[in-house]
Design a protein around this motif. Structure first.
Motif, PDB file in Angstrom:
ATOM      1  N   SER A   1      29.856  28.728 -47.791  1.00 19.93           N
ATOM      2  CA  SER A   1      28.478  28.759 -47.286  1.00 19.93           C
ATOM      3  C   SER A   1      27.627  27.693 -47.965  1.00 19.93           C
ATOM      4  CB  SER A   1      27.845  30.135 -47.518  1.00 19.93           C
ATOM      5  OG  SER A   1      28.475  31.105 -46.749  1.00 19.93           O
ATOM      6  N   VAL A   2      27.761  27.587 -49.284  1.00 20.85           N
ATOM      7  CA  VAL A   2      27.014  26.575 -50.029  1.00 20.85           C
ATOM      8  C   VAL A   2      27.427  25.181 -49.566  1.00 20.85           C
ATOM      9  CG1 VAL A   2      26.694  25.560 -52.325  1.00 20.85           C
ATOM     10  CG2 VAL A   2      26.567  28.035 -52.029  1.00 20.85           C
ATOM     11  N   ASN A   3      28.724  24.963 -49.412  1.00 24.22           N
ATOM     12  CA  ASN A   3      29.214  23.662 -48.957  1.00 24.22           C
ATOM     13  C   ASN A   3      28.710  23.345 -47.549  1.00 24.22           C
ATOM     14  OD1 ASN A   3      30.856  21.265 -49.292  1.00 24.22           O
ATOM     15  ND2 ASN A   3      32.204  22.179 -47.764  1.00 24.22           N
ATOM     16  N   SER A   4      28.720  24.341 -46.665  1.00 25.72           N
ATOM     17  CA  SER A   4      28.233  24.130 -45.293  1.00 25.72           C
ATOM     18  C   SER A   4      26.761  23.739 -45.280  1.00 25.72           C
ATOM     19  CB  SER A   4      28.430  25.395 -44.454  1.00 25.72           C
ATOM     20  OG  SER A   4      29.790  25.625 -44.240  1.00 25.72           O
ATOM     21  N   MET A   5      25.967  24.377 -46.155  1.00 24.28           N
ATOM     22  CA  MET A   5      24.547  24.025 -46.243  1.00 24.28           C
ATOM     23  C   MET A   5      24.375  22.586 -46.709  1.00 24.28           C
ATOM     24  SD  MET A   5      22.908  27.402 -47.974  1.00 24.28           S
ATOM     25  CE  MET A   5      23.727  28.953 -47.676  1.00 24.28           C
ATOM     26  N   HIS A   6      25.212  22.177 -47.656  1.00 26.78           N
ATOM     27  CA  HIS A   6      25.135  20.801 -48.153  1.00 26.78           C
ATOM     28  C   HIS A   6      25.538  19.811 -47.067  1.00 26.78           C
ATOM     29  CE1 HIS A   6      26.217  17.131 -50.214  1.00 26.78           C
ATOM     30  NE2 HIS A   6      25.566  17.549 -51.268  1.00 26.78           N
ATOM     31  N   VAL A   7      26.617  20.106 -46.346  1.00 22.73           N
ATOM     32  CA  VAL A   7      27.075  19.219 -45.279  1.00 22.73           C
ATOM     33  C   VAL A   7      26.017  19.112 -44.178  1.00 22.73           C
ATOM     34  CG1 VAL A   7      28.796  18.980 -43.439  1.00 22.73           C
ATOM     35  CG2 VAL A   7      29.527  19.536 -45.744  1.00 22.73           C
ATOM     36  N   GLU A   8      25.379  20.239 -43.845  1.00 29.45           N
ATOM     37  CA  GLU A   8      24.320  20.214 -42.831  1.00 29.45           C
ATOM     38  C   GLU A   8      23.149  19.353 -43.295  1.00 29.45           C
ATOM     39  OE1 GLU A   8      21.331  23.198 -40.375  1.00 29.45           O
ATOM     40  OE2 GLU A   8      22.843  24.061 -41.694  1.00 29.45           O
TER      41      GLU A   8
END
Length: 92
Positions: free
Chosen positions: A61-68
């Motif tokens: 989830s944290v990684n997805s937020m960063h990628v977004e």
């Protein structure tokens, strides 16, 4: 361009669902991750492994937020670059 705008309007443009990295080592690394995940499940048992999965989901989830956020930043940067180039266009 019209086709892309129509797809976006109708909710059909979901590029994040169609992305498969083209890096030559991606598939091999993905297989390795999957194999190691199975090994961890066997070593830890179901209950502890479930806790590990919750932790990994949180990391995802944290990684997805960063990628977004990186996507938004890159898109805005590209759009601003186009605006700058087009507004400073010299006529021949």
């Amino acid at each position: 361009m019209t086709a892309i705008l129509e797809a976006l309007y109708h909710g059909k443009l979901k590029s994040n669902m169609n992305i498969v990295p083209s890096h030559p080592e991606y598939r091999s690394a993905y297989r390795q991750v999957t194999a190691e995940l199975h090994q961890w499940r066997e070593r830890l048992g179901e209950e502890v492994f479930r806790e590990l999965e919750e932790y990994l989901d949180l990391c995802d989830s944290v990684n997805s937020m960063h990628v977004e956020a990186a996507f938004h930043h890159g898109f805005k940067l590209g759009a601003n670059l186009l605006i700058e180039v087009m507004s400073n266009r010299e006529t021949p």
